[in-house]
Design a protein around this motif. Structure first.
Motif, PDB file in Angstrom:
ATOM      1  N   PHE A 168       0.770  -1.218   0.007  1.00  0.00           N
ATOM      2  CA  PHE A 168      -0.020   0.119  -0.052  1.00  0.00           C
ATOM      3  C   PHE A 168       0.967   1.479  -0.092  1.00  0.00           C
ATOM      4  N   ALA A 169       1.813   1.300   0.800  1.00  0.00           N
ATOM      5  CA  ALA A 169       2.689   2.412   0.967  1.00  0.00           C
ATOM      6  C   ALA A 169       3.294   2.709  -0.455  1.00  0.00           C
ATOM      7  N   PHE A 170       3.755   1.910  -1.308  1.00  0.00           N
ATOM      8  CA  PHE A 170       4.212   2.152  -2.589  1.00  0.00           C
ATOM      9  C   PHE A 170       3.391   2.543  -3.388  1.00  0.00           C
ATOM     10  N   ALA A 171       1.995   2.084  -3.406  1.00  0.00           N
ATOM     11  CA  ALA A 171       1.025   2.410  -4.250  1.00  0.00           C
ATOM     12  C   ALA A 171       0.536   3.903  -4.037  1.00  0.00           C
ATOM     13  N   ALA A 172       0.509   4.093  -2.788  1.00  0.00           N
ATOM     14  CA  ALA A 172       0.162   5.470  -2.067  1.00  0.00           C
ATOM     15  C   ALA A 172       0.945   6.649  -2.885  1.00  0.00           C
ATOM     16  N   HIS A 173       2.378   6.380  -3.022  1.00  0.00           N
ATOM     17  CA  HIS A 173       3.213   7.231  -3.681  1.00  0.00           C
ATOM     18  C   HIS A 173       3.498   6.956  -5.355  1.00  0.00           C
ATOM     19  N   GLY A 174       2.442   6.214  -5.923  1.00  0.00           N
ATOM     20  CA  GLY A 174       2.590   6.032  -7.355  1.00  0.00           C
ATOM     21  C   GLY A 174       3.516   5.143  -7.833  1.00  0.00           C
ATOM     22  N   LEU A 175       3.942   4.177  -6.761  1.00  0.00           N
ATOM     23  CA  LEU A 175       4.948   3.203  -7.297  1.00  0.00           C
ATOM     24  C   LEU A 175       4.637   2.058  -7.125  1.00  0.00           C
ATOM     25  N   PRO A 176       5.038   1.226  -8.174  1.00  0.00           N
ATOM     26  CA  PRO A 176       4.881  -0.231  -8.114  1.00  0.00           C
ATOM     27  C   PRO A 176       5.391  -0.922  -6.764  1.00  0.00           C
ATOM     28  N   ALA A 177       4.624  -1.990  -6.390  1.00  0.00           N
ATOM     29  CA  ALA A 177       5.124  -2.627  -5.132  1.00  0.00           C
ATOM     30  C   ALA A 177       6.245  -3.656  -5.652  1.00  0.00           C
ATOM     31  N   THR A 179       8.361  -6.887  -5.847  1.00  0.00           N
ATOM     32  CA  THR A 179       8.025  -8.158  -5.716  1.00  0.00           C
ATOM     33  C   THR A 179       9.026  -9.248  -5.021  1.00  0.00           C
ATOM     34  N   ALA A 180      10.098  -8.651  -5.041  1.00  0.00           N
ATOM     35  CA  ALA A 180      11.398  -9.420  -4.074  1.00  0.00           C
ATOM     36  C   ALA A 180      10.974  -9.151  -2.624  1.00  0.00           C
ATOM     37  N   PRO A 181      11.277 -10.360  -1.902  1.00  0.00           N
ATOM     38  CA  PRO A 181      10.972 -10.371  -0.435  1.00  0.00           C
ATOM     39  C   PRO A 181      12.003  -9.493   0.258  1.00  0.00           C
ATOM     40  N   ILE A 182      11.547  -9.138   1.162  1.00  0.00           N
ATOM     41  CA  ILE A 182      12.458  -8.275   2.029  1.00  0.00           C
ATOM     42  C   ILE A 182      12.354  -8.715   3.352  1.00  0.00           C
ATOM     43  N   ARG A 183      13.545  -8.962   4.104  1.00  0.00           N
ATOM     44  CA  ARG A 183      13.760  -9.563   5.402  1.00  0.00           C
ATOM     45  C   ARG A 183      13.521  -8.383   6.301  1.00  0.00           C
ATOM     46  N   VAL A 184      12.906  -8.459   7.589  1.00  0.00           N
ATOM     47  CA  VAL A 184      12.671  -7.396   8.530  1.00  0.00           C
ATOM     48  C   VAL A 184      13.403  -8.222   9.801  1.00  0.00           C
ATOM     49  N   PRO A 202      17.907 -11.481  -0.038  1.00  0.00           N
ATOM     50  CA  PRO A 202      18.982 -10.447   0.009  1.00  0.00           C
ATOM     51  C   PRO A 202      18.864  -8.968   0.384  1.00  0.00           C
ATOM     52  N   GLN A 203      17.568  -8.670   0.312  1.00  0.00           N
ATOM     53  CA  GLN A 203      17.245  -7.167   0.807  1.00  0.00           C
ATOM     54  C   GLN A 203      16.729  -7.280   2.249  1.00  0.00           C
ATOM     55  N   ARG A 204      17.203  -6.350   3.061  1.00  0.00           N
ATOM     56  CA  ARG A 204      16.769  -6.550   4.287  1.00  0.00           C
ATOM     57  C   ARG A 204      16.584  -4.814   5.240  1.00  0.00           C
ATOM     58  N   VAL A 205      15.949  -4.931   6.114  1.00  0.00           N
ATOM     59  CA  VAL A 205      15.599  -3.857   6.857  1.00  0.00           C
ATOM     60  C   VAL A 205      15.985  -4.010   8.460  1.00  0.00           C
ATOM     61  N   ARG A 206      16.897  -3.327   8.819  1.00  0.00           N
ATOM     62  CA  ARG A 206      17.105  -3.894  10.321  1.00  0.00           C
ATOM     63  C   ARG A 206      17.434  -2.466  11.113  1.00  0.00           C
ATOM     64  N   GLY A 207      16.970  -2.839  12.755  1.00  0.00           N
ATOM     65  CA  GLY A 207      17.057  -1.798  13.588  1.00  0.00           C
ATOM     66  C   GLY A 207      16.006  -2.068  14.743  1.00  0.00           C
ATOM     67  N   LEU A 227      17.865   2.849  11.656  1.00  0.00           N
ATOM     68  CA  LEU A 227      17.448   1.869  10.704  1.00  0.00           C
ATOM     69  C   LEU A 227      18.306   1.828   9.524  1.00  0.00           C
ATOM     70  N   VAL A 228      18.567   0.659   8.895  1.00  0.00           N
ATOM     71  CA  VAL A 228      19.674   0.127   7.947  1.00  0.00           C
ATOM     72  C   VAL A 228      18.655  -0.706   7.036  1.00  0.00           C
ATOM     73  N   ALA A 229      18.944  -0.037   5.541  1.00  0.00           N
ATOM     74  CA  ALA A 229      18.348  -0.724   4.616  1.00  0.00           C
ATOM     75  C   ALA A 229      19.402  -1.288   3.688  1.00  0.00           C
ATOM     76  N   VAL A 230      19.183  -2.538   3.192  1.00  0.00           N
ATOM     77  CA  VAL A 230      20.028  -3.334   2.409  1.00  0.00           C
ATOM     78  C   VAL A 230      19.315  -3.760   1.033  1.00  0.00           C
ATOM     79  N   GLY A 231      19.758  -3.241   0.121  1.00  0.00           N
ATOM     80  CA  GLY A 231      18.838  -3.349  -1.211  1.00  0.00           C
ATOM     81  C   GLY A 231      18.031  -2.089  -1.667  1.00  0.00           C
ATOM     82  N   PRO A 232      17.860  -2.113  -2.956  1.00  0.00           N
ATOM     83  CA  PRO A 232      16.991  -0.690  -3.393  1.00  0.00           C
ATOM     84  C   PRO A 232      15.731  -0.797  -3.097  1.00  0.00           C
ATOM     85  N   ASP A 233      14.980  -1.818  -3.051  1.00  0.00           N
ATOM     86  CA  ASP A 233      13.430  -2.066  -2.629  1.00  0.00           C
ATOM     87  C   ASP A 233      13.204  -1.470  -1.166  1.00  0.00           C
ATOM     88  N   ALA A 234      14.340  -2.043  -0.420  1.00  0.00           N
ATOM     89  CA  ALA A 234      14.254  -2.106   1.137  1.00  0.00           C
ATOM     90  C   ALA A 234      14.462  -0.390   1.453  1.00  0.00           C
TER      91      ALA A 234
END
Length: 266
Positions: A168-177, A179-184, A202-207, A227-234
């Motif tokens: 939803f957050a991506f869609a609210a900003h007019g961005l495609p969601a 599809t790659a999984p993100i580990r939190v 491979p993509q992660r959010v930590r904190g 907060l640390v993000a690893v990967g462009p989608d994260a």
């Protein structure tokens, strides 16, 4: 699981109630970070939204009538009307509404879907959204009073909602969601972990859990959080994260309706 969630919703309300109950009358007029909203306006908004949630749970026809029109306008009207009451009366109204809502949600059969401002919601989704909003507006009130947000185990629900609303957050900003999984991978105050997503993503959010929750309700800028993000989608997700309804960026204004279409979390 639902009984524990409802207990946490009640506890979140009680924590904010304890803070509000100790305020002097003048404190209710303090401005909060939400532009134009005082402490009283924040509580009035919570009371109004709890009352709407109660109608959704008990009288769908009355809910439809009261929620007609532009939701944003209704939010402002609800807050403005509540502010006109004395602080003691406003606090009593919010307390009574919370109790009635808790009783109603606990008695609804499993599988029931409740009408709201988007698609129908489960009882658990409604309770999660109400907990999130109570906490988020409590942060606003605490900021007005110079109180730092206190992390509790109840933030697990806010983190859960923050993850489930990523698309939803991506869609609210007019961005495609993405599809790659993100580990939190989040750390609670006691050092334990809250996680979501595949371990090998491979993509992660930590904190810290607290920082993640503050971000998804947009109560703090990303730069102020550990907060640390690893990967462009994260990385992009932390820019647009939004666990509440409404237009992008409205979290800092404090005007959001917890529990619309994106809050179908459980």
């Amino acid at each position: 699981m639902r009984s524990g969630l409802l207990a946490d919703l009640s506890a979140e309300g009680a924590a904010l109630d304890e803070l509000l109950g100790a305020l002097a009358p003048a404190d209710w007029a303090r401005p909060t970070p939400a532009a134009g909203w005082t402490v009283a306006a924040q509580v009035a908004h919570l009371a109004w939204t709890d009352e709407l949630a109660l109608l959704a749970a008990t009288d769908p026809v009355a809910f439809a009538a009261r929620s007609a029109g532009d939701p944003a306008d209704a939010v402002d009207r609800g807050a403005a009307e509540g502010v006109a009451a004395p602080s003691a009366a406003l606090l009593a109204r919010w307390r009574a509404g919370r109790e009635r809502l808790a009783d109603a949600l606990s008695s609804i059969p499993e599988g029931t879907r409740l009408r709201w401002f988007g698609p129908p919601m489960s009882v658990s989704s409604m309770a999660t959204a109400r907990l999130m909003e109570t906490w988020a507006h409590g942060v606003d009130i605490g900021d007005a009073l110079g109180r730092l947000p206190h992390p509790s185990a109840r933030l697990d629900h806010v983190a859960h909602l923050g993850v489930r609303t990523r698309g939803f957050a991506f869609a609210a900003h007019g961005l495609p969601a993405p599809t790659a999984p993100i580990r939190v991978e989040l750390t609670r105050e006691d050092g334990s972990s809250w996680t979501d997503g595949p371990e090998d993503a491979p993509q992660r959010v930590r904190g810290p859990v607290l920082d993640f929750c503050l971000r998804v309700v947009q109560r703090r800028p990303r730069a102020a959080l550990a907060l640390v993000a690893v990967g462009p989608d994260a990385d992009r997700w932390l820019d647009v994260a939004q666990a509440f309804a409404g237009a992008p960026g409205r979290g800092s204004e404090g005007r959001h309706l917890g529990g619309t279409e994106q809050h179908r979390a459980r």
